[in-house]
Design a protein around this motif. Structure first.
Motif, PDB file in Angstrom:
ATOM      1  N   GLY A 143     -45.296 -16.359 -38.824  1.00 40.48           N
ATOM      2  CA  GLY A 143     -44.756 -15.822 -37.578  1.00 40.48           C
ATOM      3  C   GLY A 143     -45.747 -15.926 -36.437  1.00 40.48           C
ATOM      4  N   SER A 144     -47.015 -15.639 -36.724  1.00 37.21           N
ATOM      5  CA  SER A 144     -48.053 -15.723 -35.696  1.00 37.21           C
ATOM      6  C   SER A 144     -48.201 -17.149 -35.182  1.00 37.21           C
ATOM      7  N   ALA A 145     -48.164 -18.124 -36.092  1.00 37.96           N
ATOM      8  CA  ALA A 145     -48.250 -19.524 -35.680  1.00 37.96           C
ATOM      9  C   ALA A 145     -47.076 -19.886 -34.769  1.00 37.96           C
ATOM     10  N   GLY A 146     -45.896 -19.380 -35.115  1.00 33.26           N
ATOM     11  CA  GLY A 146     -44.717 -19.634 -34.302  1.00 33.26           C
ATOM     12  C   GLY A 146     -44.818 -19.030 -32.912  1.00 33.26           C
ATOM     13  N   VAL A 147     -45.372 -17.829 -32.833  1.00 30.93           N
ATOM     14  CA  VAL A 147     -45.540 -17.166 -31.534  1.00 30.93           C
ATOM     15  C   VAL A 147     -46.326 -18.044 -30.579  1.00 30.93           C
ATOM     16  N   TRP A 148     -47.426 -18.591 -31.051  1.00 35.32           N
ATOM     17  CA  TRP A 148     -48.306 -19.344 -30.158  1.00 35.32           C
ATOM     18  C   TRP A 148     -47.807 -20.768 -29.932  1.00 35.32           C
ATOM     19  N   LEU A 149     -47.006 -21.299 -30.851  1.00 34.65           N
ATOM     20  CA  LEU A 149     -46.361 -22.592 -30.608  1.00 34.65           C
ATOM     21  C   LEU A 149     -45.366 -22.477 -29.455  1.00 34.65           C
ATOM     22  N   PHE A 150     -44.546 -21.441 -29.490  1.00 36.06           N
ATOM     23  CA  PHE A 150     -43.575 -21.236 -28.418  1.00 36.06           C
ATOM     24  C   PHE A 150     -44.269 -20.857 -27.111  1.00 36.06           C
ATOM     25  N   HIS A 151     -45.354 -20.136 -27.226  1.00 35.79           N
ATOM     26  CA  HIS A 151     -46.136 -19.797 -26.038  1.00 35.79           C
ATOM     27  C   HIS A 151     -46.565 -21.078 -25.313  1.00 35.79           C
ATOM     28  N   THR A 152     -47.029 -22.044 -26.078  1.00 33.30           N
ATOM     29  CA  THR A 152     -47.472 -23.315 -25.494  1.00 33.30           C
ATOM     30  C   THR A 152     -46.314 -24.057 -24.847  1.00 33.30           C
ATOM     31  N   LEU A 153     -45.156 -24.061 -25.517  1.00 36.25           N
ATOM     32  CA  LEU A 153     -43.971 -24.731 -24.975  1.00 36.25           C
ATOM     33  C   LEU A 153     -43.556 -24.122 -23.640  1.00 36.25           C
ATOM     34  N   ILE A 154     -43.453 -22.808 -23.600  1.00 39.39           N
ATOM     35  CA  ILE A 154     -42.975 -22.133 -22.396  1.00 39.39           C
ATOM     36  C   ILE A 154     -43.981 -22.286 -21.262  1.00 39.39           C
ATOM     37  N   ALA A 155     -45.252 -22.346 -21.594  1.00 32.66           N
ATOM     38  CA  ALA A 155     -46.273 -22.507 -20.562  1.00 32.66           C
ATOM     39  C   ALA A 155     -46.126 -23.825 -19.813  1.00 32.66           C
ATOM     40  N   GLN A 156     -45.359 -24.763 -20.391  1.00 26.60           N
ATOM     41  CA  GLN A 156     -45.168 -26.055 -19.734  1.00 26.60           C
ATOM     42  C   GLN A 156     -44.158 -25.985 -18.592  1.00 26.60           C
ATOM     43  N   GLY A 157     -43.366 -24.907 -18.516  1.00 26.10           N
ATOM     44  CA  GLY A 157     -42.416 -24.775 -17.413  1.00 26.10           C
ATOM     45  C   GLY A 157     -41.173 -24.024 -17.828  1.00 26.10           C
ATOM     46  N   VAL A 158     -40.798 -23.006 -17.053  1.00 23.68           N
ATOM     47  CA  VAL A 158     -39.678 -22.137 -17.402  1.00 23.68           C
ATOM     48  C   VAL A 158     -38.375 -22.914 -17.487  1.00 23.68           C
ATOM     49  N   TYR A 308     -35.259 -16.592 -29.725  1.00 25.58           N
ATOM     50  CA  TYR A 308     -36.648 -16.224 -29.445  1.00 25.58           C
ATOM     51  C   TYR A 308     -37.124 -16.858 -28.146  1.00 25.58           C
ATOM     52  N   LEU A 309     -36.762 -18.104 -27.948  1.00 22.00           N
ATOM     53  CA  LEU A 309     -37.136 -18.800 -26.717  1.00 22.00           C
ATOM     54  C   LEU A 309     -36.573 -18.080 -25.499  1.00 22.00           C
ATOM     55  N   ALA A 310     -35.277 -17.758 -25.558  1.00 23.88           N
ATOM     56  CA  ALA A 310     -34.631 -17.090 -24.424  1.00 23.88           C
ATOM     57  C   ALA A 310     -35.267 -15.736 -24.137  1.00 23.88           C
ATOM     58  N   TRP A 311     -35.552 -14.956 -25.193  1.00 23.51           N
ATOM     59  CA  TRP A 311     -36.076 -13.614 -24.989  1.00 23.51           C
ATOM     60  C   TRP A 311     -37.546 -13.616 -24.579  1.00 23.51           C
ATOM     61  N   THR A 312     -38.287 -14.644 -24.993  1.00 24.44           N
ATOM     62  CA  THR A 312     -39.669 -14.745 -24.524  1.00 24.44           C
ATOM     63  C   THR A 312     -39.706 -15.062 -23.037  1.00 24.44           C
ATOM     64  N   LEU A 313     -38.794 -15.926 -22.594  1.00 24.06           N
ATOM     65  CA  LEU A 313     -38.655 -16.195 -21.163  1.00 24.06           C
ATOM     66  C   LEU A 313     -38.349 -14.911 -20.398  1.00 24.06           C
ATOM     67  N   MET A 314     -37.416 -14.121 -20.936  1.00 25.55           N
ATOM     68  CA  MET A 314     -37.028 -12.881 -20.267  1.00 25.55           C
ATOM     69  C   MET A 314     -38.199 -11.911 -20.208  1.00 25.55           C
ATOM     70  N   ALA A 315     -38.924 -11.778 -21.321  1.00 21.04           N
ATOM     71  CA  ALA A 315     -40.048 -10.836 -21.365  1.00 21.04           C
ATOM     72  C   ALA A 315     -41.087 -11.176 -20.303  1.00 21.04           C
ATOM     73  N   ALA A 316     -41.405 -12.461 -20.168  1.00 15.81           N
ATOM     74  CA  ALA A 316     -42.390 -12.869 -19.167  1.00 15.81           C
ATOM     75  C   ALA A 316     -41.872 -12.618 -17.754  1.00 15.81           C
ATOM     76  N   GLU A 317     -40.592 -12.920 -17.506  1.00 20.24           N
ATOM     77  CA  GLU A 317     -40.012 -12.707 -16.183  1.00 20.24           C
ATOM     78  C   GLU A 317     -40.034 -11.228 -15.794  1.00 20.24           C
ATOM     79  N   VAL A 318     -39.758 -10.354 -16.755  1.00 23.88           N
ATOM     80  CA  VAL A 318     -39.635  -8.930 -16.450  1.00 23.88           C
ATOM     81  C   VAL A 318     -40.993  -8.286 -16.211  1.00 23.88           C
TER      82      VAL A 318
END
Length: 487
Positions: A143-158, A308-318
């Protein structure tokens, strides 16, 4: 390009670079259709039979539809409030209420995202025992590996991540529809009749108790209904925000109700209740054989990763939007060269990482995260509905419409407010106190933001609200220490 230049470019880009109605609708559907739908059969099977499930979906559907209409009406009446769901609480009840709405929404997203990783690894546990029920060391590591993989993806652009979510939404809906069609094609009238009330299988309590015990799961699966509102600043047309909310809701309600009813058509209620989560896997395997386990398990992983992708976007926006509006500390408003709210994203990823570590000591990590996520989400929902009710009662923003429109929208807001209050009662005192344990220390962010701006920290009313939250946190911590509250 600096963060200021990136923000300027985003504000001035033409409509061709913004989200269309289908994309906004996909954000709503993608946010709601996640892990919850795959756990519906067993969660309902434990609580009720067919009759109770029909009543539960009718209540949840009506209540959440009123909430969907609230977001639609607020988008029309207050088009200038385009900073997401939390802004309604601030506009209606002051800065501290707005802060609690925003931080409650954020904390809900964090608990939900942790639930998603637990759910994925629990699914893998059916094939690889080392993952257990998603609460082992290996599960936490994956799960931790997944968190940071998606973190990297989202950092490329909302917006790039939002397009990926739209594609994933299509691929995760199709297996769910296959599940429904196959189970109804295998319809067993005798099983369906016995499951009508399920009274013959044991004591599930009276019908009222059955329905109440399903309310948390019905609320959890609808989380994300405000998805279009959160992304309103990216919409091509402001009117699309309300349309996307209602279209997404009606689509998802149909899917959820059909999944539940089809499950009761092939397996007795006690067997459904005892099915390992995600329970859609066991039901489909029961009907079609071994390949069904692989088919639905793959759908679970795809669906949950999309959510997870959608909710991570929301968390950062909020976190990002309130920081830009000076309601959160300024450091949370920083962007990277891609225009991504990078500091808010880092904080959100670290918070999920922390909760993943906590799953190693929780008694039932899966259901705990689900219930905590739902309880926290009720805060912004209640305040948004209450603000819509306030507008209707005072007549603000209704100067140019007929009295009939105002009356209708006031009734809708009143029903939505009553429904969210009912959900707080259904969640129970335990999770209300746990919410205050989270809100009380996070108020330090509010204090820091106010200090940065040289503004008074609390008005008398806000101070009273903080005292209530702090008292709840103290009682909650004492309950955890004494053992009267267990997690």
């Amino acid at each position: 390009m600096s963060s200021t230049e990136a923000a300027s470019a985003r504000q001035t880009e033409d409509s061709s670079g913004k989200m269309s109605l289908p994309t906004l609708t996909a954000m709503v559907v993608g946010g709601m259709v996640g892990a919850g739908v795959f756990s519906l059969p067993a969660r309902f099977g434990v609580a009720t039979g067919i009759l109770g499930s029909l009543i539960a979906w009718a209540i949840a559907g009506a209540g959440m539809l009123m909430l969907a209409f609230v977001f639609q009406n607020l988008a029309i009446r207050k088009p200038d409030l385009d900073s997401g769901v939390f802004i309604y609480a601030k506009a209606g009840f002051g800065d501290y209420a707005g802060f609690n709405s925003a931080i409650g929404f954020w904390a809900s997203a964090i608990a939900g995202n942790t639930f998603y990783w637990v759910f994925i690894t629990a699914t893998l546990g059916a094939f690889f025992p080392a993952f257990g029920d998603g609460d082992t060391v290996l599960a936490a590591a994956v799960g931790s590996a997944g968190v940071w993989l998606f973190h990297t993806l989202i950092a490329q652009g909302v917006r790039d991540a939002a397009v990926i979510n739209r594609i994933v939404t299509v691929f995760k809906i199709l297996p769910i529809l296959v599940f429904v069609v196959v189970l109804f094609a295998s319809f067993d009238s005798g099983v369906f009749a016995d499951n009508w009330t399920a009274y013959g299988y044991g004591d599930l309590g009276n019908l009222n108790e059955q329905v109440r015990s399903t309310m948390i799961i019905t609320t959890f699966v609808f989380l994300g209904i405000e998805g279009a509102s959160v992304y309103s600043r990216y919409a091509k047309k402001r009117s699309d925000v309300g349309k996307a909310t209602v279209l997404g809701f009606l689509s998802v309600l149909s899917i959820f109700a059909l999944v539940t009813l089809s499950s009761y058509s092939v397996m007795p209620q006690p067997d459904i209740a005892g099915t390992r989560q995600p329970s859609m896997v066991g039901l489909f395997e029961h009907v079609v054989g071994d390949w069904g386990e692989w088919f639905i398990s793959a759908a679970v992983i795809i669906s949950v990763l999309g959510a997870y992708l959608a909710w991570t976007l929301m968390a950062a926006e909020v976190m990002f939007i309130p920081a830009r509006n000076e309601d959160f500390p300024a450091f949370l408003g920083r962007e990277n060269e891609n225009g991504t709210p990078i500091t808010a994203l880092v904080v959100s990823s670290l918070a999920v990482q922390g909760l993943l570590a906590a799953t190693l000591i929780l008694t039932d990590a899966l259901n705990f995260m689900l219930d905590l996520c739902t309880s926290l989400a009720l805060i912004p929902y209640l305040l948004a509905a209450a603000y819509a009710l306030k507008l209707g009662l005072t007549g603000e923003a209704y100067e140019d419409v007929t009295s009939g429109v105002r009356r209708r929208e006031t009734i809708i807001a009143g029903v939505a407010t009553a429904y969210t209050l009912f959900l707080f009662d259904a969640a129970g005192l335990k999770f209300l106190l746990l919410c205050t344990i989270i809100l009380a220390p996070l108020t330090l962010l509010y204090v820091k933001a106010r200090s940065e701006q040289g503004r008074r920290i609390f008005s008398p009313t806000e101070l009273a609200l903080f005292v209530v939250i702090l008292a709840g946190a103290v009682f909650g911590v004492f309950g955890l220490w004494s053992g009267s509250i267990t997690i």
